[in-house]
Design an enzyme around this catalytic site. Structure first.
Site, PDB file in Angstrom:
ATOM      1  N   LYS A  55      -3.681  -5.165 -35.058  1.00  0.00           N
ATOM      2  CA  LYS A  55      -2.725  -5.604 -34.016  1.00  0.00           C
ATOM      3  C   LYS A  55      -1.650  -6.442 -34.695  1.00  0.00           C
ATOM      4  CE  LYS A  55      -3.434  -6.952 -29.649  1.00  0.00           C
ATOM      5  NZ  LYS A  55      -2.830  -5.976 -28.742  1.00  0.00           N
TER       6      LYS A  55
HETATM    7  N1  PMP Z   1      -3.806  -0.068 -27.538  1.00  0.00           N
HETATM    8  C1  PMP Z   1      -2.849  -0.962 -27.861  1.00  0.00           C
HETATM    9  C2  PMP Z   1      -1.676  -0.501 -28.646  1.00  0.00           C
HETATM   10  C3  PMP Z   1      -2.964  -2.292 -27.437  1.00  0.00           C
HETATM   11  O1  PMP Z   1      -2.014  -3.178 -27.740  1.00  0.00           O
HETATM   12  C4  PMP Z   1      -4.081  -2.679 -26.655  1.00  0.00           C
HETATM   13  C5  PMP Z   1      -4.204  -4.094 -26.185  1.00  0.00           C
HETATM   14  N2  PMP Z   1      -4.785  -4.920 -27.140  1.00  0.00           N
HETATM   15  C6  PMP Z   1      -5.048  -1.715 -26.363  1.00  0.00           C
HETATM   16  C7  PMP Z   1      -4.880  -0.424 -26.814  1.00  0.00           C
HETATM   17  C8  PMP Z   1      -6.279  -2.066 -25.580  1.00  0.00           C
HETATM   18  O2  PMP Z   1      -7.103  -2.885 -26.344  1.00  0.00           O
HETATM   19  P1  PMP Z   1      -8.088  -3.940 -25.660  1.00  0.00           P
HETATM   20  O3  PMP Z   1      -8.894  -3.187 -24.691  1.00  0.00           O
HETATM   21  O4  PMP Z   1      -8.883  -4.484 -26.800  1.00  0.00           O
HETATM   22  O5  PMP Z   1      -7.226  -4.953 -25.008  1.00  0.00           O
END
Ligand code: PMP
Length: 307
Positions: free
Chosen positions: A159
């Site tokens: 991220k």
């Molecule tokens: N894909 C992306 C590109 C994201 O930024 C997120 C948010 N973190 C997610 C998927 C979903 O991840 P999570 O369920 O861990 O929030």
């Protein structure tokens, strides 16, 4: 929706007043997108405020840092505790939590290795990301003309702040065209994910989500939903999807910490319709889980106060 101000923000080990949580204009990450971050939610539960899968989020944060060769000055345990402390001192019950590891002021240029590493944790009350209406009746999606970046450009498993230029481009395009959210294909043309959410389709009784190798983030909500769906008796598989698979899905939904579980009612104007039974059941179980009502998944809730 403007950010709702609270009292304190955690910065490098100290709780500073919200208005004083500032950085220098020559901060490295501001120029090169070289930071890593998390999006986490705390919920009101019968046992007090609890952060959903906090340790897993902080682990992913430090894995993101590792991929960028950023050495975090704090351990998983220290950041878990700092997050709980930030929620506690701000007296917020349900909130969104944004930890950020960034390269600070002092060095410039594209070699990040000599940079100082800073960490901040902010929390604020934040309602549904894609709206109440979206949660109830579903959102309209557009397959973006922007492709998810190739894993050999920037690792999608990390991220990384700079990576979100890609998401923002797709998001703006979708909104300007009158849709709620975008779906990104990877450079091979397979469905990857949305701008800040993972994606699932239901077809012929099976629940299908693209594999991480399609360039999707290893979403913590995605993982929770796979566990919940299997426990509900559904078959869940990771398979590559084409955009046409979205058009003829029986049901579809997206998952993410900010968005939670949101049904998809149409893709590129091909109507999927009102949320179906599978989506509804999974959605209900997810919302009961984060409210601390499901015994099986209580371990996912990390309480900010010891009871
Ligand atoms: N894909 C992306 C590109 C994201 O930024 C997120 C948010 N973190 C997610 C998927 C979903 O991840 P999570 O369920 O861990 O929030």
């Amino acid at each position: 929706m403007p950010i709702q101000k609270v009292d304190k923000i955690w910065m490098d080990g100290e709780l500073v007043d919200w208005d004083d949580a500032k950085i220098h204009v020559l901060t490295h990450t501001l120029h090169y997108g070289s930071g890593v971050f998390e999006g986490i939610r705390a919920y009101h539960t019968p046992g007090g405020p609890a952060v959903f899968r906090l340790t897993d989020h902080i682990r992913r944060l430090l894995q993101s840092a590792k991929m960028l060769m950023i050495e975090s000055p704090y351990s998983v345990e220290q950041l878990v505790e700092a997050t709980k402390e930030t929620v506690r001192v701000n007296n917020v019950d349900a909130c969104y939590i944004r930890p950020l590891i960034y390269l600070g002021y002092g060095e410039m240029g594209l070699n990040p290795l000599p940079c100082t590493v800073n960490v901040s944790i902010a929390v604020w009350p934040w309602g549904t990301y894609l709206g109440e209406e979206g949660i109830r009746h579903g959102v309209r999606m557009k397959v973006s003309s922007w492709r998810r970046q190739d894993p050999n450009m920037i690792p999608p498993a990390a991220k990384v702040t700079g990576l979100y230029v890609n998401s923002s481009l797709a998001k703006v395009d979708a909104l300007k065209a009158g849709y709620d959210e975008a779906i990104l294909l990877n450079t091979q043309g397979h469905v990857s994910e949305c701008t800040g959410e993972n994606l699932f389709v239901v077809k012929g009784g099976r629940i299908i989500t693209p594999p991480l190798s399609a360039g999707a983030l290893d979403g913590i909500t995605r993982d929770s939903i796979m566990v919940i769906a299997r426990d509900l008796g559904y078959e869940v598989v990771e398979e590559n999807l084409l955009r046409s698979d979205l058009y003829i899905a029986d049901e579809a939904f997206l998952t993410g910490t900010a968005a939670e579980v949101v049904p998809i009612r149409a893709v590129d104007d091909r109507v999927i319709g009102e949320p179906g039974e599978v989506t509804r059941k999974i959605q209900e179980m997810y919302f009961a889980t984060i409210r601390g009502e499901v015994e099986t998944y209580k371990g996912w809730l990390e309480h900010v106060r010891s009871t």
